[in-house]
Design a protein around this motif. Structure first.
Motif, PDB file in Angstrom:
ATOM      1  N   PRO A 100       0.409  -1.531   0.056  1.00 23.30           N
ATOM      2  CA  PRO A 100       0.375  -0.103  -0.096  1.00 23.30           C
ATOM      3  C   PRO A 100       1.044   1.580  -0.392  1.00 23.30           C
ATOM      4  O   PRO A 100       1.621   1.229   0.639  1.00 23.30           O
ATOM      5  N   PRO A 101       0.261   2.066  -1.031  1.00 22.59           N
ATOM      6  CA  PRO A 101       1.514   3.601  -1.016  1.00 22.59           C
ATOM      7  C   PRO A 101       0.978   4.242   0.470  1.00 22.59           C
ATOM      8  O   PRO A 101      -0.007   5.361   0.747  1.00 22.59           O
ATOM      9  N   VAL A 102       1.643   4.147   1.400  1.00 16.38           N
ATOM     10  CA  VAL A 102       1.688   4.735   3.560  1.00 16.38           C
ATOM     11  C   VAL A 102       2.561   5.565   3.032  1.00 16.38           C
ATOM     12  O   VAL A 102       3.690   5.517   2.989  1.00 16.38           O
ATOM     13  N   GLY A 103       2.152   7.175   3.877  1.00 11.21           N
ATOM     14  CA  GLY A 103       2.810   8.279   4.257  1.00 11.21           C
ATOM     15  C   GLY A 103       2.502   8.623   6.018  1.00 11.21           C
ATOM     16  O   GLY A 103       1.167   8.400   5.774  1.00 11.21           O
ATOM     17  N   ARG A 104       3.402   9.194   6.427  1.00  8.82           N
ATOM     18  CA  ARG A 104       3.144   9.403   7.073  1.00  8.82           C
ATOM     19  C   ARG A 104       2.413  11.432   7.128  1.00  8.82           C
ATOM     20  O   ARG A 104       2.359  11.808   6.139  1.00  8.82           O
ATOM     21  N   ILE A 105       1.106  11.133   7.790  1.00 11.23           N
ATOM     22  CA  ILE A 105       0.702  12.220   7.592  1.00 11.23           C
ATOM     23  C   ILE A 105       1.239  13.290   8.795  1.00 11.23           C
ATOM     24  O   ILE A 105       1.525  13.189  10.074  1.00 11.23           O
ATOM     25  N   ARG A 134     -10.063   2.134   5.936  1.00  5.96           N
ATOM     26  CA  ARG A 134      -9.002   2.038   5.178  1.00  5.96           C
ATOM     27  C   ARG A 134      -7.579   2.904   5.978  1.00  5.96           C
ATOM     28  O   ARG A 134      -6.784   1.623   5.222  1.00  5.96           O
ATOM     29  N   LEU A 135      -6.909   3.355   6.489  1.00  7.75           N
ATOM     30  CA  LEU A 135      -6.032   3.731   6.985  1.00  7.75           C
ATOM     31  C   LEU A 135      -5.621   2.178   7.709  1.00  7.75           C
ATOM     32  O   LEU A 135      -4.718   1.729   7.604  1.00  7.75           O
ATOM     33  N   GLU A 136      -6.197   1.234   8.928  1.00  7.53           N
ATOM     34  CA  GLU A 136      -5.995   0.067   9.427  1.00  7.53           C
ATOM     35  C   GLU A 136      -6.090  -0.966   8.063  1.00  7.53           C
ATOM     36  O   GLU A 136      -5.455  -1.987   8.208  1.00  7.53           O
ATOM     37  N   ALA A 137      -6.847  -0.641   6.863  1.00  2.00           N
ATOM     38  CA  ALA A 137      -6.944  -1.830   6.045  1.00  2.00           C
ATOM     39  C   ALA A 137      -5.054  -1.634   5.680  1.00  2.00           C
ATOM     40  O   ALA A 137      -4.727  -3.096   5.126  1.00  2.00           O
ATOM     41  N   ASP A 138      -4.397  -0.912   5.501  1.00  2.00           N
ATOM     42  CA  ASP A 138      -3.186  -0.842   4.922  1.00  2.00           C
ATOM     43  C   ASP A 138      -2.344  -0.874   5.542  1.00  2.00           C
ATOM     44  O   ASP A 138      -1.692  -2.528   5.254  1.00  2.00           O
ATOM     45  N   LEU A 147       6.432   0.984   7.082  1.00  2.72           N
ATOM     46  CA  LEU A 147       4.939   0.750   6.796  1.00  2.72           C
ATOM     47  C   LEU A 147       3.609   0.734   7.694  1.00  2.72           C
ATOM     48  O   LEU A 147       2.707   1.851   7.694  1.00  2.72           O
ATOM     49  N   GLU A 148       3.609  -0.169   8.536  1.00  3.59           N
ATOM     50  CA  GLU A 148       2.696  -0.790   8.825  1.00  3.59           C
ATOM     51  C   GLU A 148       2.821   0.142  10.147  1.00  3.59           C
ATOM     52  O   GLU A 148       1.734   0.398  10.870  1.00  3.59           O
ATOM     53  N   GLY A 149       4.400   0.704  10.732  1.00  6.63           N
ATOM     54  CA  GLY A 149       3.826   1.246  11.844  1.00  6.63           C
ATOM     55  C   GLY A 149       3.336   2.722  11.174  1.00  6.63           C
ATOM     56  O   GLY A 149       2.411   2.849  12.920  1.00  6.63           O
ATOM     57  N   VAL A 150       3.691   3.658  10.228  1.00  8.01           N
ATOM     58  CA  VAL A 150       3.526   3.965   9.932  1.00  8.01           C
ATOM     59  C   VAL A 150       1.634   4.068   9.638  1.00  8.01           C
ATOM     60  O   VAL A 150       1.162   5.272   9.661  1.00  8.01           O
TER      61      VAL A 150
END
Length: 192
Positions: free
Chosen positions: A25-30, A53-57, A155-158
């Motif tokens: 997933p394209p995860v990025g820190r907010i 949606r964020l938890e799905a990532d 990425l999971e942590g983010v």
């Protein structure tokens, strides 16, 4: 770190081949919560939809980590099997009559690696070279996969941090909306 930079880093990892078949997933820190929440593509007013949606990532990252760890375990098992096979071949070569078997009669050695489908036959010297090359290759793959596990774990942590950040922000916003506005005189000192 911006989303674009993370995607760029992800693309570099994907080009290594380890994550090529996995949908990272394209995860990025907010960084700026107000800007993030004001974007209708991110938040449409339904906090549950956003957090799901964020938890799905995060869940997707956990699944990818499991797959990568399974791949690492296969590579490690293959490496252990190669070590056993090399010791067995070494024992065969040291037995009486080995010179006749492997040099005169040119008997071949069957090689089958756990992470490959086919079995191939080689002369002893070629087999030893193949074992050596395969072991070096496996070490590199294990290190690469381990690096990818670290990246996806990050990425999971983010993702988890984003979920908490969004929930906390939403909770604070709802609390602030439900409070009565303070009188204008609050915060002014006497004599102003």
């Amino acid at each position: 770190m911006s989303n674009n930079l993370l995607l760029s880093v992800g693309d570099n990892i994907l080009s290594k081949g380890n994550l090529q078949d996995l949908n990272v997933p394209p995860v990025g820190r907010i960084n700026d919560i107000r800007e993030y929440m004001s974007n209708p593509e991110n938040f449409n007013g339904n906090i549950n939809e956003l957090t799901e949606r964020l938890e799905a990532d995060a869940e997707q990252c956990r699944n990818i980590i499991k797959i990568l760890k399974d791949r690492i375990n296969l590579k490690i098992a293959t490496l252990k099997k190669i070590r056993e096979d090399v010791l067995q071949l070494n024992s065969e070569v040291q037995k009486p009559g080995a010179e006749i078997r492997f040099v005169t009669k040119r008997e071949k050695v069957k090689l089958h690696f756990l992470d490959e489908a086919e079995t191939k036959e080689y002369f002893v010297q070629e087999a030893l070279e193949r074992y050596s090359v395969k072991m070096s290759f496996l070490y590199g793959e294990i290190l690469s996969l381990d690096s990818d596990v670290d990246h996806v774990t990050y990425l999971e942590g983010v993702s988890k941090m984003n979920v908490k950040y969004v929930r906390d922000w939403y909770r604070t916003e709802m609390q602030d909306k439900n409070k009565k506005p303070l009188p204008e005189s609050v915060g002014h000192t006497v004599g102003q």
